[in-house]
Structures are given as structure tokens and as C-alpha cells.
Design a protein around this motif. Structure first.
Motif, mmCIF file in Angstrom:
data_model
loop_
_atom_site.group_PDB
_atom_site.id
_atom_site.type_symbol
_atom_site.label_atom_id
_atom_site.label_comp_id
_atom_site.label_asym_id
_atom_site.label_seq_id
_atom_site.Cartn_x
_atom_site.Cartn_y
_atom_site.Cartn_z
ATOM 1 N N LEU A 1 21.006 24.626 -3.634
ATOM 2 C CA LEU A 1 22.268 25.304 -3.348
ATOM 3 C C LEU A 1 23.445 24.615 -4.002
ATOM 4 N N ASP A 2 23.351 23.299 -4.168
ATOM 5 C CA ASP A 2 24.408 22.556 -4.855
ATOM 6 C C ASP A 2 24.344 22.754 -6.370
ATOM 7 N N ARG A 3 23.147 22.992 -6.877
ATOM 8 C CA ARG A 3 22.975 23.142 -8.325
ATOM 9 C C ARG A 3 23.517 24.480 -8.820
ATOM 10 N N ALA A 4 23.361 25.539 -8.031
ATOM 11 C CA ALA A 4 23.768 26.873 -8.494
ATOM 12 C C ALA A 4 24.247 27.716 -7.321
ATOM 13 N N ASP A 5 24.952 28.782 -7.632
ATOM 14 C CA ASP A 5 25.423 29.732 -6.622
ATOM 15 C C ASP A 5 24.282 30.702 -6.331
ATOM 16 N N CYS A 6 23.254 30.184 -5.660
ATOM 17 C CA CYS A 6 22.018 30.944 -5.422
ATOM 18 C C CYS A 6 21.781 31.096 -3.927
ATOM 19 N N GLN A 7 20.687 31.769 -3.594
ATOM 20 C CA GLN A 7 20.261 31.912 -2.208
ATOM 21 C C GLN A 7 18.952 31.155 -2.012
ATOM 22 N N THR B 1 24.710 26.532 8.586
ATOM 23 C CA THR B 1 26.118 26.866 8.774
ATOM 24 C C THR B 1 26.950 26.388 7.583
ATOM 25 N N ARG B 2 26.635 25.195 7.117
ATOM 26 C CA ARG B 2 27.366 24.623 5.980
ATOM 27 C C ARG B 2 27.238 25.489 4.734
ATOM 28 N N TYR B 3 26.056 26.060 4.514
ATOM 29 C CA TYR B 3 25.821 26.844 3.300
ATOM 30 C C TYR B 3 25.821 28.352 3.542
ATOM 31 N N ARG C 1 19.064 30.757 4.525
ATOM 32 C CA ARG C 1 18.451 31.381 5.693
ATOM 33 C C ARG C 1 17.250 30.559 6.125
ATOM 34 N N LEU C 2 17.116 30.289 7.423
ATOM 35 C CA LEU C 2 15.997 29.519 7.957
ATOM 36 C C LEU C 2 15.022 30.442 8.679
#
Length: 317
Positions: free
Chosen positions: A42-48, A67-69, A74-75
């Protein structure tokens, strides 16, 4: 590249480099743990990222990271072997990458009450999902032949019969309930070895954990599930920690890359062997660097294998 509590997963940079997260991409972290791989992607790219873990404690602890991301993470509580069904239930079709970090997590291993380790005395549990038969049930109810087979097959314990016999004798006096009790029984049965620097109970504990959680069966199902959900050009990155896991990953990728020979040079390949779905990107596994091993000794046995789904990459509906 850290998740909850600053935990850094093994070969994190190498895994993320292999998956090549991109903006708008969709990825699965099949063994969420403390969320290190998820956070790194998630830090590397604007991905899901859709993160899966069979341990309810991991899912509960990961809510802060979700919550942060939000809404990109999704968990899902469940097994990565059920990945296709879990993703379908979330309305997710194919994905651009899957990461699997096999075996027990540091969070499970370091908590004595989970019963995975003999380093701190605790209940003989070892259940990742915290339900179903425990290691204590197996140790106290399986017969000598079954126990010896488990220690040999999953722990490659050379003295498997001696260990099984010692357990059966010990449980005649009282039920074996704790990791400390079992470790001492195994140590006496195995005896010291000048060639082996690890604790004599290590292989038996590994074998029980694998048997209790059906880890090799789950790995087989998980590899097939990942293969089925990857979009063309999508990548699978698997980190394993012992030879049984690494061998299973290597053989699966070899088969799906069409590199398994026919039984005879005169015979045509079997139908399953003709189905080529993957490209093997790591004929030899990626190993941790000396600096990573120095910083985290648990990484010393790690092996990363990477494969790419064949086909022409394209957009999704």
C-alpha cells in the motif's frame, strides 16, 4: 515496510519488488499476520489489498492498520486455500498479485499461551484458528504409529519412533498438557547432537504444528487458488521456511510452467502436465541478505519463489 507494532516480515523488500504493485492494482496478502506485506504494498502504490488470515487474533489486531489505509485495505478472516471463494464473496474477480508467507507468524510464536513454542511454557495448543483439535489432543490420543509418522513426515525427525514411544509411555502416567512437558519428553528421547545446534525438540514441534493446522494441504490448495485468481501478468510470491514447504512450491510452479518431464521419453505428456499457466521467475530461490539474517535470525532459512501468470495483461470489468 512494517506492520502492527513495527513488525517487519522476512524478505519484505524482495516480495514487494517481485509483485511490482502499481496504481489501481489489486493484490492479495494471503497470510496477513501483522500486516507487514500489506502495508509495504500500500505504501509502494495507490493500490488495493485484500488481506486474509485464518487467525482471529491477527484480524482483530489488524483493524488499526485497516483504518489507517481505509478504504484500500480489506481484512478477511479465513484460509488462503479458500482464496477464490473469499474474494468472490467480496465481489472481487481476478487480482494482480498474491503474497504468501508460510508457517507460523512471529506473533503466534512469541505468545506462550498459543502453544507454538517450547521457549515459554504454555498450553499445548498450536491451533492457528483457535478451534478444532489441538496439539494436546493429537499427542494424547494418536497411536504410536501415527505419531511416529507425523514426526518423520513433517519434521524429518530421524528418531521419530523413539519420540513417539516416549510420548505414549509418558501419557500413561498423566495427560501431556503443556509445551514444557512435551519438550522435555522429546529432548530425553532424542538426546543431544553435536551436529545440530537447534533444540532437540524443534523438529517434533514443527511436525505437530504442521499436522494440527494441515499446513501442507493448505499450501497445496492455496497455490491452486492463487493460480486461479491471478490475472494475466499477475505474480505469485511465496516465502517458505523449511524444505517441505519450499519443495511443494517448487514442484507446483515447475508443473504449471510445463517443466515436468513425461514418465517416458516415448510417452506423451499427461493431460495435467500440458496445462501451462505460470512462468517460473526464480529457478533458484531468493535468499535473505546477510544483513537481514543478522538483524532477524529467524529469516535465515527463508526462501522466496516467484511466478507470473501467463496470458496477455489487460483491463478488467
Amino acid at each position: 515496510m512494517s506492520g502492527a507494532g513495527g513488525h517487519i516480515p522476512v524478505l519484505a523488500r524482495e516480495v514487494v519488488d517481485a509483485l511490482q504493485p502499481r496504481d489501481g492494482g489489486r493484490y492479495v496478502d494471503g497470510t496477513f499476520g501483522a500486516g507487514g506485506y500489506s502495508a509495504a504494498m500500500l505504501d509502494r502504490a495507490d493500490c488495493q489489498v485484500i488481506a486474509i488470515d485464518r487467525d482471529p487474533d491477527a484480524i482483530a489486531a489488524g483493524q488499526a492498520l485497516a483504518t489507517r489505509y481505509a478504504p484500500r485495505l480489506r481484512l478477511i478472516e479465513g484460509r488462503f486455500g479458500d482464496m477464490a471463494e473469499l474474494l468472490s464473496a467480496e465481489g472481487v474477480g481476478d487480482v494482480d498479485g498474491v503474497a504468501l508467507d508460510l508457517g507460523v507468524s512471529s506473533m503466534q510464536f512469541d505468545r506462550a499461551e498459543r502453544g507454538f513454542s517450547f521457549r515459554g511454557d504454555g498450553p499445548l495448543d498450536m491451533r492457528m484458528e483457535k478451534r478444532g483439535p489441538s496439539a494436546a489432543d493429537l499427542v494424547n490420543e494418536a497411536d504410536e504409529v501415527e505419531l511416529a509418522d507425523i514426526f518423520w513426515r513433517y519434521g524429518e525427525e530421524r528418531r521419530s519412533r523413539r519420540v513417539a514411544r516416549a510420548i505414549v509411555e509418558a501419557r500413561k502416567a498423566k495427560r501431556i498438557e503443556t509445551t514444557g512437558e512435551l519438550a522435555e519428553i522429546v529432548r530425553r528421547a532424542v538426546g543431544p547432537s553435536a551436529k545440530d545446534e537447534s533444540d532437540p525438540a524443534t523438529r517434533a514441534f514443527q511436525a505437530l504444528r504442521i499436522a494440527v493446522n494441515d499446513e501442507l494441504g493448505e499450501l497445496e490448495r492455496g497455490l491452486a487458488a492463487a493460480d486461479s485468481v491471478l490475472a494475466p501478468g499477475g505474480r505469485l510470491a511465496v516465502v517458505s521456511f523449511h524444505s517441505l514447504e519450499d519443495r511443494a512450491v517448487k514442484e507446483y510452479v515447475r508443473l504449471r510452467a510445463g517443466r515436468t518431464p513425461s514418465p517416458s521419453r516415448h510417452a506423451p505428456p499427461r493431460a495435467a502436465e500440458r496445462e501451462v499457466t505460470l512462468r517460473d521467475l526464480t529457478r533458484k530461490p531468493v535468499l535473505p541478505t546477510a544483513s537481514e539474517v543478522a538483524a532477524n535470525p529467524r529469516s535465515r532459512s527463508a526462501r522466496l519463489r516467484v511466478a507470473e501468470k501467463l496470458g496477455v495483461p489487460g483491463g478488467r470489468a
